[in-house]
Design a protein around this motif. Structure first.
Motif, PDB file in Angstrom:
ATOM      1  N   GLN A  79     -39.756   8.939  16.547  1.00 47.59           N
ATOM      2  CA  GLN A  79     -38.700   8.262  17.190  1.00 47.59           C
ATOM      3  C   GLN A  79     -37.970   9.108  18.224  1.00 47.59           C
ATOM      4  O   GLN A  79     -37.342   8.522  18.962  1.00 47.59           O
ATOM      5  CB  GLN A  79     -37.744   7.834  16.177  1.00 47.59           C
ATOM      6  CG  GLN A  79     -38.340   6.414  15.410  1.00 47.59           C
ATOM      7  CD  GLN A  79     -37.386   6.066  14.247  1.00 47.59           C
ATOM      8  OE1 GLN A  79     -36.288   6.154  14.374  1.00 47.59           O
ATOM      9  NE2 GLN A  79     -38.026   5.211  13.278  1.00 47.59           N
ATOM     10  N   TRP A  82     -38.189   8.261  21.713  1.00 45.86           N
ATOM     11  CA  TRP A  82     -37.587   7.014  22.213  1.00 45.86           C
ATOM     12  C   TRP A  82     -36.191   7.267  23.323  1.00 45.86           C
ATOM     13  O   TRP A  82     -36.006   6.806  24.332  1.00 45.86           O
ATOM     14  CB  TRP A  82     -37.120   6.248  21.217  1.00 45.86           C
ATOM     15  CG  TRP A  82     -38.018   5.504  20.694  1.00 45.86           C
ATOM     16  CD1 TRP A  82     -39.454   5.703  20.944  1.00 45.86           C
ATOM     17  CD2 TRP A  82     -38.089   4.788  19.178  1.00 45.86           C
ATOM     18  NE1 TRP A  82     -40.272   4.896  19.942  1.00 45.86           N
ATOM     19  CE2 TRP A  82     -39.583   4.454  18.951  1.00 45.86           C
ATOM     20  CE3 TRP A  82     -36.954   4.169  18.409  1.00 45.86           C
ATOM     21  CZ2 TRP A  82     -39.720   3.619  17.940  1.00 45.86           C
ATOM     22  CZ3 TRP A  82     -37.175   3.652  17.488  1.00 45.86           C
ATOM     23  CH2 TRP A  82     -38.686   3.298  16.999  1.00 45.86           C
ATOM     24  N   GLN A 144     -31.007   1.991   7.607  1.00 51.94           N
ATOM     25  CA  GLN A 144     -31.200   0.800   8.184  1.00 51.94           C
ATOM     26  C   GLN A 144     -30.295   0.614   9.574  1.00 51.94           C
ATOM     27  O   GLN A 144     -29.025   1.176   9.048  1.00 51.94           O
ATOM     28  CB  GLN A 144     -30.900  -0.150   7.044  1.00 51.94           C
ATOM     29  CG  GLN A 144     -31.965  -0.419   6.223  1.00 51.94           C
ATOM     30  CD  GLN A 144     -31.847  -1.813   5.519  1.00 51.94           C
ATOM     31  OE1 GLN A 144     -30.924  -2.169   5.107  1.00 51.94           O
ATOM     32  NE2 GLN A 144     -33.087  -2.349   5.012  1.00 51.94           N
ATOM     33  N   LEU A 145     -30.550   0.226  10.391  1.00 51.31           N
ATOM     34  CA  LEU A 145     -29.787  -0.055  11.641  1.00 51.31           C
ATOM     35  C   LEU A 145     -29.092  -1.472  11.411  1.00 51.31           C
ATOM     36  O   LEU A 145     -29.764  -2.495  11.035  1.00 51.31           O
ATOM     37  CB  LEU A 145     -30.740  -0.374  12.760  1.00 51.31           C
ATOM     38  CG  LEU A 145     -31.684   0.911  13.194  1.00 51.31           C
ATOM     39  CD1 LEU A 145     -32.459   0.674  14.528  1.00 51.31           C
ATOM     40  CD2 LEU A 145     -30.809   2.136  13.173  1.00 51.31           C
ATOM     41  N   TYR A 147     -27.322  -3.735  13.858  1.00 57.85           N
ATOM     42  CA  TYR A 147     -26.803  -4.220  14.906  1.00 57.85           C
ATOM     43  C   TYR A 147     -25.992  -5.567  14.687  1.00 57.85           C
ATOM     44  O   TYR A 147     -24.924  -5.576  15.642  1.00 57.85           O
ATOM     45  CB  TYR A 147     -27.835  -4.776  15.971  1.00 57.85           C
ATOM     46  CG  TYR A 147     -28.733  -3.420  16.642  1.00 57.85           C
ATOM     47  CD1 TYR A 147     -28.279  -2.702  17.627  1.00 57.85           C
ATOM     48  CD2 TYR A 147     -29.910  -3.351  15.946  1.00 57.85           C
ATOM     49  CE1 TYR A 147     -28.933  -1.789  18.165  1.00 57.85           C
ATOM     50  CE2 TYR A 147     -30.628  -2.079  16.691  1.00 57.85           C
ATOM     51  CZ  TYR A 147     -30.255  -1.401  17.559  1.00 57.85           C
ATOM     52  OH  TYR A 147     -30.862  -0.140  18.174  1.00 57.85           O
ATOM     53  N   TYR A 166     -32.476   2.958  19.693  1.00 56.99           N
ATOM     54  CA  TYR A 166     -32.798   3.233  18.285  1.00 56.99           C
ATOM     55  C   TYR A 166     -33.721   2.162  17.585  1.00 56.99           C
ATOM     56  O   TYR A 166     -34.149   2.430  16.266  1.00 56.99           O
ATOM     57  CB  TYR A 166     -31.344   3.207  17.582  1.00 56.99           C
ATOM     58  CG  TYR A 166     -30.694   4.698  17.525  1.00 56.99           C
ATOM     59  CD1 TYR A 166     -30.910   5.442  16.390  1.00 56.99           C
ATOM     60  CD2 TYR A 166     -29.906   5.182  18.664  1.00 56.99           C
ATOM     61  CE1 TYR A 166     -30.264   6.483  16.305  1.00 56.99           C
ATOM     62  CE2 TYR A 166     -29.235   6.190  18.547  1.00 56.99           C
ATOM     63  CZ  TYR A 166     -29.412   6.982  17.420  1.00 56.99           C
ATOM     64  OH  TYR A 166     -29.082   8.401  17.396  1.00 56.99           O
ATOM     65  N   SER A 167     -34.003   1.476  18.551  1.00 55.95           N
ATOM     66  CA  SER A 167     -35.135   0.459  18.308  1.00 55.95           C
ATOM     67  C   SER A 167     -36.452   0.302  19.105  1.00 55.95           C
ATOM     68  O   SER A 167     -35.813   0.095  20.322  1.00 55.95           O
ATOM     69  CB  SER A 167     -34.395  -0.945  17.846  1.00 55.95           C
ATOM     70  OG  SER A 167     -34.920  -2.095  18.489  1.00 55.95           O
ATOM     71  N   GLN A 169     -37.788  -2.299  19.844  1.00 55.02           N
ATOM     72  CA  GLN A 169     -37.727  -3.764  20.474  1.00 55.02           C
ATOM     73  C   GLN A 169     -36.855  -3.496  21.756  1.00 55.02           C
ATOM     74  O   GLN A 169     -36.794  -4.285  22.758  1.00 55.02           O
ATOM     75  CB  GLN A 169     -37.159  -4.866  19.696  1.00 55.02           C
ATOM     76  CG  GLN A 169     -38.023  -5.273  18.833  1.00 55.02           C
ATOM     77  CD  GLN A 169     -37.975  -4.170  17.175  1.00 55.02           C
ATOM     78  OE1 GLN A 169     -37.322  -3.586  17.178  1.00 55.02           O
ATOM     79  NE2 GLN A 169     -39.050  -4.753  16.274  1.00 55.02           N
ATOM     80  N   THR A 170     -35.632  -2.560  21.745  1.00 61.13           N
ATOM     81  CA  THR A 170     -34.745  -2.295  22.665  1.00 61.13           C
ATOM     82  C   THR A 170     -34.723  -1.143  23.521  1.00 61.13           C
ATOM     83  O   THR A 170     -33.996  -1.191  24.480  1.00 61.13           O
ATOM     84  CB  THR A 170     -33.430  -2.558  22.011  1.00 61.13           C
ATOM     85  OG1 THR A 170     -33.205  -1.480  21.044  1.00 61.13           O
ATOM     86  CG2 THR A 170     -33.332  -4.147  21.323  1.00 61.13           C
TER      87      THR A 170
END
Length: 406
Positions: A79, A82, A144-145, A147, A166-167, A169-170
């Motif tokens: 991570q 990212w 855990q995130l 959002y 942080y993800s 997908q985004t």
């Protein structure tokens, strides 16, 4: 490889040699041979960096057939990279590998989510109803995130001009927003919770600033960092240098500003002033990078293993659970003073000491060398050292670089 983890690993070793909860381990293990699929000497919860690293070490200590890892994800991501994906310097694909490829060979991979932890009966239940018993448990469930704790998210990510490193997908949406930037506010946030990698919310701002300068758009941009913290960074030495960078690059920093709502259709972000409850301010944005609120894993939060705040309750010296001696933990899920947030570092007054630096140069200064370490050397150490349980941290390198004097 064990020398780097004493006294923590020593405690685990001792546990392996003494009776656990009144039953001799050898007897317990022999009696469970018949249902070997459901019972493991060492059960690891979480296949992130902590879980995979520890399962590799446990395999060498106990034998692969005695170790199992519970992890639902098919892909394992490095991570920290990212940040560079969000700035267009790396691809998402380069950050991930199949979980199967990082799982130590011979170790059982239980491809499920943890549903319930019952330390009183030494059992764990997964979401498909399977019950697994253990002699030892290592919890590496991470953070855990959340959002969804910001009004308008995560659905706001369907709109352009907003992203989050942080993800998975985004993260590419951050780079898209940066590429498409024309003029206006580029807003970067830091939430009112502990976070993993407290430097990442700022790093993307500095990289974005550099990109906007390189592409000739910086004059039309106002770069804003809205942080819920009362400080720019928790370690004073680095905070002082960062304030210099902020001044030099004309970046606007607003302390104690917490993101509570995103109106993605209008390109508006709403922040509350943590020092004046009820006072809010709306920022229009041309680009918005969101660092989400984070918290302990919900499964952990509702278990006897958690402290009042929901974190895994560990002894900071041994990583052993304070109530259950056959339970250990690693990483962000624990209530350790190796805090996930810079604010907690303040509270613990750790910033009064000098940070322990690996390299014989001032690491508070911006340097191209540090960029290459992050982009090229660290991923290599991660995939080929840490995850195989061979890399125990920078200690030996620090000694070499400082000629044994530190």
């Amino acid at each position: 490889e064990m020398r780097f983890l004493t006294p923590r690993m020593a405690a685990l070793r001792r546990l392996g040699q003494c009776p656990s909860t009144g039953i001799l381990i050898s007897q317990l293990h022999t009696s469970s041979r018949a249902s070997a699929k459901q019972h493991y000497k060492m059960l690891v919860l979480g296949g992130g960096s902590g879980g995979i690293t520890m399962s590799a070490r446990m395999k060498r200590m106990m034998g692969a057939e005695n170790v199992a890892v519970v992890e639902p994800s098919e892909m394992h991501y490095y991570q920290p990279i990212w940040t560079l994906v969000g700035a267009g310097a790396k691809t998402v694909a380069s950050s991930g590998r199949p979980t199967a490829s990082v799982m130590p060979s011979g170790v059982k991979w239980v491809k499920s989510k943890v549903q319930e932890i019952n330390p009183d009966t030494n059992t764990v239940r997964t979401d498909d109803g399977t019950e697994i018993s253990y002699e030892y448990l290592i919890v590496g469930l991470g953070l855990q995130l959340h959002y969804e704790k910001i009004k308008g998210l995560p659905e706001g990510f369907e709109h352009p001009k907003i992203g989050s490193n942080y993800s998975v997908q985004t993260v590419e949406k951050t780079w898209k927003a940066l590429q498409n930037f024309k003029e206006g506010n580029a807003v970067f946030t830091f939430p009112n919770t502990p976070v993993k990698c407290a430097g990442a919310p700022q790093k993307i701002m500095y990289l974005s600033d550099a990109f906007l300068r390189k592409t000739g758009k910086r004059e039309k941009a106002k770069v804003i960092y809205n942080t819920s913290l009362p400080v720019l960074f928790g370690v004073k030495k680095y905070a002082d240098s960062l304030w210099d960078v902020v001044k030099c690059r004309d970046l606007q920093v607003n302390l104690r500003q917490n993101l509570i709502e995103v109106r993605a259709d209008k390109q508006e972000a709403v922040f509350e002033n943590l020092d004046k409850p009820g006072e809010t301010k709306v920022f229009e944005y041309e680009m918005l990078h969101v660092t989400p609120p984070m918290g302990p894993h919900l499964v952990l939060k509702g278990s006897p293993l958690a402290d009042e705040a929901g974190w895994l309750d560990l002894n900071k010296d041994t990583l052993q659970h304070n109530k259950y001696p056959n339970v250990f933990g690693i990483g962000d899920c624990a209530n350790l003073p190796t805090a996930k947030t810079a604010a907690a570092v303040d509270r613990l007054k750790l910033m009064l000491g000098q940070p322990l630096e690996t390299f014989p140069i001032n690491q508070a200064k911006e340097r191209r060398l540090m960029y290459h370490l992050k982009a090229d050397m660290m991923p290599h150490l991660y995939w080929h050292g840490l995850l195989r349980g061979l890399w125990g941290g920078p200690g030996p390198y620090r000694k070499v670089f400082h000629l044994g004097m530190k």
